[in-house]
Design an enzyme around this catalytic site. Sequence first.
Site, PDB file in Angstrom:
ATOM      1  N   SER A 139       1.371  11.108  87.483  1.00 22.45           N
ATOM      2  CA  SER A 139       0.131  11.495  86.812  1.00 22.45           C
ATOM      3  C   SER A 139       0.465  11.777  85.354  1.00 22.45           C
ATOM      4  CB  SER A 139      -0.398  12.774  87.469  1.00 22.45           C
ATOM      5  OG  SER A 139      -1.433  13.363  86.701  1.00 22.45           O
ATOM      6  N   TYR A 152       0.343  21.239  91.260  1.00 25.15           N
ATOM      7  CA  TYR A 152       0.203  19.802  90.990  1.00 25.15           C
ATOM      8  C   TYR A 152       1.128  19.366  89.852  1.00 25.15           C
ATOM      9  CZ  TYR A 152      -2.340  15.346  90.370  1.00 25.15           C
ATOM     10  OH  TYR A 152      -2.692  14.022  90.276  1.00 25.15           O
TER      11      TYR A 152
HETATM   12  P1  NAD Z   1      -8.014  10.329  96.979  1.00 21.89           P
HETATM   13  O1  NAD Z   1      -8.324  11.700  97.469  1.00 21.89           O
HETATM   14  O2  NAD Z   1      -9.133   9.393  96.693  1.00 21.89           O
HETATM   15  O3  NAD Z   1      -7.029   9.602  97.963  1.00 21.89           O
HETATM   16  C1  NAD Z   1      -5.906  10.277  98.471  1.00 21.89           C
HETATM   17  C2  NAD Z   1      -5.428   9.556  99.684  1.00 21.89           C
HETATM   18  O4  NAD Z   1      -4.367  10.313 100.238  1.00 21.89           O
HETATM   19  C3  NAD Z   1      -6.491   9.414 100.777  1.00 21.89           C
HETATM   20  O5  NAD Z   1      -6.339   8.167 101.417  1.00 21.89           O
HETATM   21  C4  NAD Z   1      -6.151  10.555 101.709  1.00 21.89           C
HETATM   22  O6  NAD Z   1      -6.579  10.304 103.018  1.00 21.89           O
HETATM   23  C5  NAD Z   1      -4.643  10.557 101.591  1.00 21.89           C
HETATM   24  N1  NAD Z   1      -4.023  11.802 101.999  1.00 21.89           N
HETATM   25  C6  NAD Z   1      -4.335  13.056 101.640  1.00 21.89           C
HETATM   26  N2  NAD Z   1      -3.581  13.931 102.303  1.00 21.89           N
HETATM   27  C7  NAD Z   1      -2.746  13.205 103.071  1.00 21.89           C
HETATM   28  C8  NAD Z   1      -1.744  13.521 104.014  1.00 21.89           C
HETATM   29  N3  NAD Z   1      -1.424  14.792 104.306  1.00 21.89           N
HETATM   30  N4  NAD Z   1      -1.114  12.512 104.650  1.00 21.89           N
HETATM   31  C9  NAD Z   1      -1.427  11.219 104.405  1.00 21.89           C
HETATM   32  N5  NAD Z   1      -2.393  10.866 103.538  1.00 21.89           N
HETATM   33  C10 NAD Z   1      -3.034  11.850 102.891  1.00 21.89           C
HETATM   34  O7  NAD Z   1      -7.087  10.542  95.687  1.00 21.89           O
HETATM   35  P2  NAD Z   1      -6.727   9.584  94.460  1.00 21.89           P
HETATM   36  O8  NAD Z   1      -7.441  10.096  93.268  1.00 21.89           O
HETATM   37  O9  NAD Z   1      -6.859   8.162  94.837  1.00 21.89           O
HETATM   38  O10 NAD Z   1      -5.190   9.988  94.260  1.00 21.89           O
HETATM   39  C11 NAD Z   1      -4.128   9.176  94.701  1.00 21.89           C
HETATM   40  C12 NAD Z   1      -2.870   9.584  93.962  1.00 21.89           C
HETATM   41  O11 NAD Z   1      -3.065   9.375  92.559  1.00 21.89           O
HETATM   42  C13 NAD Z   1      -2.506  11.059  94.143  1.00 21.89           C
HETATM   43  O12 NAD Z   1      -1.110  11.198  94.243  1.00 21.89           O
HETATM   44  C14 NAD Z   1      -2.991  11.686  92.842  1.00 21.89           C
HETATM   45  O13 NAD Z   1      -2.294  12.844  92.519  1.00 21.89           O
HETATM   46  C15 NAD Z   1      -2.738  10.563  91.867  1.00 21.89           C
HETATM   47  N6  NAD Z   1      -3.522  10.657  90.637  1.00 21.89           N
HETATM   48  C16 NAD Z   1      -4.875  10.595  90.667  1.00 21.89           C
HETATM   49  C17 NAD Z   1      -5.575  10.691  89.475  1.00 21.89           C
HETATM   50  C18 NAD Z   1      -7.072  10.616  89.428  1.00 21.89           C
HETATM   51  O14 NAD Z   1      -7.645  10.860  88.363  1.00 21.89           O
HETATM   52  N7  NAD Z   1      -7.748  10.283  90.525  1.00 21.89           N
HETATM   53  C19 NAD Z   1      -4.904  10.853  88.269  1.00 21.89           C
HETATM   54  C20 NAD Z   1      -3.520  10.916  88.285  1.00 21.89           C
HETATM   55  C21 NAD Z   1      -2.834  10.807  89.469  1.00 21.89           C
END
Ligand code: NAD
Length: 257
Positions: A139, A152
């Site tokens: 991130s 985080y």
């Molecule tokens: P999201 O909530 O849409 O998706 C997260 C996924 O992880 C889902 O499929 C969920 O079911 C799964 N998950 C959650 N807990 C879990 C567990 N215990 N075991 C297995 N699967 C699990 O989130 P996202 O925004 O797509 O984020 C995905 C990654 O990207 C994360 O690591 C997040 O930190 C990172 N990220 C997101 C953003 C953003 O702005 N959305 C920015 C930077 C980094």
Amino acid sequence: MGIAGKTAIVTGSTSGIGLGIAEALAAAGAHVVLNSFTDTPQDHALAAAMAGRHAVRVRYIRADMSRGDDCRALVEQAGACDILVNNAGIQHVAPIPGFPAAKWDAILAINLTSAFHTTAMALPVMRKSGWGRIVNIASAHGLTASPFKSAYVAAKHGLVGLTKVTALETAGEGITCNAVCPGYVLTPLVEAQIPEQMALHGMDRETVLREVMLQRQPSRQFATTEQLGGTVTFLCSDSAAQITGTTISIDGGWTAL
Ligand code: NAD
């Protein structure tokens, strides 16, 4: 070598960024393992639909990435692992004195420790074939900090550190490990933060989006899951064979500030 015919495991891939990455890798011809902690007909239907769209094999494997034994079983059950995308992640926003310890533990386990377990299982498999790609979804918070996101930010900085160590331990073996550092992507994870941020800052939704979230992103635009998928596909390509141990920001200029 190319991506076609390779097997890719994408953790946390039933929604948001993970799903976008899985879709892009399937479109490039990879067989994909989708994962989350649930086991519903929708999870399996998602896999079947993706397989149909791209004429590749797509399986759904349930594994709770907060549990080390589940993380390890995921790689074992996949039966192959050429590409590993450590994407599963959760968020919680609160000032440090009131930050629930259970949330701290869960964020560290899912966002950081899971990648240690999956990487430990994947490396012997990749070494056998002499080819592998590990992409850790960190991130902008793996490179910078914001208040109220202690767990985080700590986990994502840790994931960037793990990325560098993995790259050094595999250098010259046909295996690369890199971290992708997105700014804000409008996924369910971000949607879930909006009410908390509204309460913390006493702002309405539009003001939180503009003044809090995209305030750090000079482009004032969200990154997309398709852009994430394209970047990961590039990192898995032959062109990226000498890119290892580094971070790629997809953050509209956030970390240039
Ligand atoms: P999201 O909530 O849409 O998706 C997260 C996924 O992880 C889902 O499929 C969920 O079911 C799964 N998950 C959650 N807990 C879990 C567990 N215990 N075991 C297995 N699967 C699990 O989130 P996202 O925004 O797509 O984020 C995905 C990654 O990207 C994360 O690591 C997040 O930190 C990172 N990220 C997101 C953003 C953003 O702005 N959305 C920015 C930077 C980094």
